[in-house]
Design a protein around this motif. Sequence first.
Motif, PDB file in Angstrom:
ATOM      1  N   UNK A  56       1.415  13.735   6.703  1.00 34.02           N
ATOM      2  CA  UNK A  56       2.740  13.403   7.418  1.00 34.02           C
ATOM      3  C   UNK A  56       3.181  12.131   7.911  1.00 34.02           C
ATOM      4  N   UNK A  57       2.242  10.946   7.325  1.00 33.02           N
ATOM      5  CA  UNK A  57       2.575   9.599   7.316  1.00 33.02           C
ATOM      6  C   UNK A  57       3.430   9.160   6.236  1.00 33.02           C
ATOM      7  N   UNK A  58       4.583   8.439   6.586  1.00 38.22           N
ATOM      8  CA  UNK A  58       5.461   7.713   5.936  1.00 38.22           C
ATOM      9  C   UNK A  58       4.968   6.911   4.827  1.00 38.22           C
ATOM     10  N   UNK A  59       5.006   7.261   3.391  1.00 36.56           N
ATOM     11  CA  UNK A  59       4.384   6.481   2.794  1.00 36.56           C
ATOM     12  C   UNK A  59       5.240   5.436   1.749  1.00 36.56           C
ATOM     13  N   UNK A  60       6.782   6.024   1.881  1.00 41.19           N
ATOM     14  CA  UNK A  60       7.702   5.224   1.239  1.00 41.19           C
ATOM     15  C   UNK A  60       9.157   5.689   1.859  1.00 41.19           C
ATOM     16  N   UNK A  61      10.208   4.902   1.544  1.00 36.13           N
ATOM     17  CA  UNK A  61      11.503   4.945   2.230  1.00 36.13           C
ATOM     18  C   UNK A  61      12.242   5.091   1.082  1.00 36.13           C
ATOM     19  N   UNK A  62      13.374   6.076   0.971  1.00 42.81           N
ATOM     20  CA  UNK A  62      14.342   6.056  -0.121  1.00 42.81           C
ATOM     21  C   UNK A  62      15.811   5.931   0.574  1.00 42.81           C
ATOM     22  N   UNK A  73       7.907   1.327  -0.954  1.00 41.30           N
ATOM     23  CA  UNK A  73       6.565   1.803  -0.586  1.00 41.30           C
ATOM     24  C   UNK A  73       6.139   1.010   0.881  1.00 41.30           C
ATOM     25  N   UNK A  74       6.007   1.777   1.974  1.00 39.14           N
ATOM     26  CA  UNK A  74       5.389   1.116   2.750  1.00 39.14           C
ATOM     27  C   UNK A  74       3.916   0.646   2.897  1.00 39.14           C
ATOM     28  N   UNK A  75       3.516  -0.500   3.465  1.00 38.58           N
ATOM     29  CA  UNK A  75       1.946  -0.862   3.639  1.00 38.58           C
ATOM     30  C   UNK A  75       1.561  -0.994   2.050  1.00 38.58           C
ATOM     31  N   UNK A  76       0.232  -1.152   2.050  1.00 39.13           N
ATOM     32  CA  UNK A  76      -0.163  -1.437   0.709  1.00 39.13           C
ATOM     33  C   UNK A  76      -0.632  -0.128  -0.092  1.00 39.13           C
ATOM     34  N   UNK A  77      -0.150   0.124  -1.153  1.00 38.34           N
ATOM     35  CA  UNK A  77      -0.361   1.420  -1.806  1.00 38.34           C
ATOM     36  C   UNK A  77      -0.689   1.162  -3.319  1.00 38.34           C
ATOM     37  N   UNK A  78      -2.306   1.145  -3.296  1.00 37.83           N
ATOM     38  CA  UNK A  78      -3.089   0.849  -4.345  1.00 37.83           C
ATOM     39  C   UNK A  78      -3.064   2.219  -5.321  1.00 37.83           C
ATOM     40  N   UNK A  79      -2.363   2.276  -6.390  1.00 43.23           N
ATOM     41  CA  UNK A  79      -1.956   3.214  -7.207  1.00 43.23           C
ATOM     42  C   UNK A  79      -2.710   3.017  -8.549  1.00 43.23           C
ATOM     43  N   UNK A  80      -3.620   4.180  -9.179  1.00 42.87           N
ATOM     44  CA  UNK A  80      -4.107   3.796 -10.461  1.00 42.87           C
ATOM     45  C   UNK A  80      -2.995   4.029 -11.323  1.00 42.87           C
ATOM     46  N   UNK A  81      -3.500   3.215 -12.527  1.00 40.05           N
ATOM     47  CA  UNK A  81      -2.524   3.320 -13.687  1.00 40.05           C
ATOM     48  C   UNK A  81      -2.182   4.399 -14.216  1.00 40.05           C
TER      49      UNK A  81
END
Length: 142
Positions: A56-62, A73-81
């Motif tokens: 339920x945490x906001x990870x992105x705003x559109x 994207x909110x905060x640091x979002x390390x996303x794999x390739x």
Amino acid sequence: MESDIEELRKFLENKISNLRKELELYEYLLSILESGYMPSIKGTKGTLDYIKNKRGEVIAEILYTPPLLKIILKGRQNISKVYITALSKILDSEKILSKIDYDIAVDKDELREITIKEVNNDILYNKIKAGIQSILERATSQ
């Protein structure tokens, strides 16, 4: 009595959080207006939406002001390739089908922002949002 105070505190914290988000939207729209970009936006329709993870945490705003769709994207979002490649494939297929143009801003493995141009209707918006939302939910739940 104690539970009433706790409920009131939660309500007020939620209200403050929502007002901060609304203020961010207005500041963003003002920056667009001041940059001179506003004349190219058609109409006055604009929406602010959120992508949340399974907790339920906001990870992105559109931010959607047709024809521009911006996912921040909110905060640091390390996303794999692997997930960034999946995002690219979804957007590439829409680029062919719907004639959109997009840009994915990545700093090393940190996804910052996705900008999509030529999103001219709500059906296309919802289709893109659903695809991106499912990938971001999976990518950030690890």
